[in-house]
Motif scaffolding. Sequence first.
Motif, PDB file in Angstrom:
ATOM      1  N   TYR A 260       0.851  -1.193   0.000  1.00 26.15           N
ATOM      2  CA  TYR A 260       0.000   0.000   0.000  1.00 26.15           C
ATOM      3  C   TYR A 260       0.884   1.240   0.000  1.00 26.15           C
ATOM      4  CZ  TYR A 260       0.656   1.213   4.982  1.00 26.15           C
ATOM      5  OH  TYR A 260       1.167   1.594   6.186  1.00 26.15           O
TER       6      TYR A 260
ATOM      7  N   SER B 185      -3.291   1.303  -3.390  1.00 26.16           N
ATOM      8  CA  SER B 185      -4.164   1.248  -2.223  1.00 26.16           C
ATOM      9  C   SER B 185      -3.588   2.145  -1.129  1.00 26.16           C
ATOM     10  CB  SER B 185      -4.246  -0.196  -1.723  1.00 26.16           C
ATOM     11  OG  SER B 185      -4.979  -0.237  -0.515  1.00 26.16           O
TER      12      SER B 185
ATOM     13  N   ARG C  60      -3.056  -3.911   2.184  1.00 24.65           N
ATOM     14  CA  ARG C  60      -3.814  -5.020   1.579  1.00 24.65           C
ATOM     15  C   ARG C  60      -3.329  -6.333   2.158  1.00 24.65           C
ATOM     16  NH1 ARG C  60      -3.653  -3.293  -4.778  1.00 24.65           N
ATOM     17  NH2 ARG C  60      -5.603  -2.117  -4.821  1.00 24.65           N
TER      18      ARG C  60
ATOM     19  N   LEU D 214      -4.883 -10.781  -3.227  1.00 26.20           N
ATOM     20  CA  LEU D 214      -5.953  -9.874  -3.640  1.00 26.20           C
ATOM     21  C   LEU D 214      -6.932 -10.614  -4.551  1.00 26.20           C
ATOM     22  CD1 LEU D 214      -7.171  -7.004  -3.805  1.00 26.20           C
ATOM     23  CD2 LEU D 214      -5.637  -6.596  -5.751  1.00 26.20           C
TER      24      LEU D 214
ATOM     25  N   THR E  13     -10.230  -6.394   4.322  1.00 30.56           N
ATOM     26  CA  THR E  13      -9.137  -7.364   4.439  1.00 30.56           C
ATOM     27  C   THR E  13      -9.423  -8.278   5.618  1.00 30.56           C
ATOM     28  OG1 THR E  13      -7.553  -5.798   3.506  1.00 30.56           O
ATOM     29  CG2 THR E  13      -6.625  -7.576   4.837  1.00 30.56           C
TER      30      THR E  13
ATOM     31  N   THR F 212      -7.477  -9.679   0.692  1.00 29.12           N
ATOM     32  CA  THR F 212      -8.242  -8.450   0.502  1.00 29.12           C
ATOM     33  C   THR F 212      -9.159  -8.713  -0.674  1.00 29.12           C
ATOM     34  OG1 THR F 212      -6.537  -6.970   1.341  1.00 29.12           O
ATOM     35  CG2 THR F 212      -8.125  -6.012  -0.194  1.00 29.12           C
TER      36      THR F 212
END
Length: 156
Positions: free
Chosen positions: A33, A64, A68, A72, A104, A111
């Motif tokens: 992130y 993001s 995360r 994903l 998450t 996430t």
Amino acid sequence: MTVAALEKILEDREGTADQLIETLQDIQQADGYISEESITAVSDKLGVALIEVYRAACFYKAFSLTPRGRHLITVCLGTACHVRGAHRMIDEVIGQLGINPGETTDDGLFTVESVNCLGACALGPVVVLDDKYHDHMTPSKLRKLIESVRKQEGKA
Ligand code: FES
């Protein structure tokens, strides 16, 4: 991310404003992130207004602003996928992981995000797991995918 790691990324990108997106990509990849501290450091180092860095970090789906999970899951909820039952993938995610899109799991493993189209409409419903596309998804295929990640992570 450590200050040294962030400085290395900024150095490698030569600190020029035209490297803004690439710099943010490097940070996203390294950290999962883009933190507030990273945005400030990028702004200072590249000489790009803070609001411009923030705007870029918010605009692109690849970035993001919150941490995360290690994996994903992206569920397409676009029209073509929707009419083929994409909502059942969301129900499966909620049932399996107990989280909604944008959230998450507590263990940091997954996430889940939703998008409006992944450009593969004829193959819907489409789910992407860690950059790998999975077409014609069903709840049972999605359950198996989640189970395979849990096994791979030793959390089955
Ligand atoms: S609507 Fe799902 S890929 Fe286009």
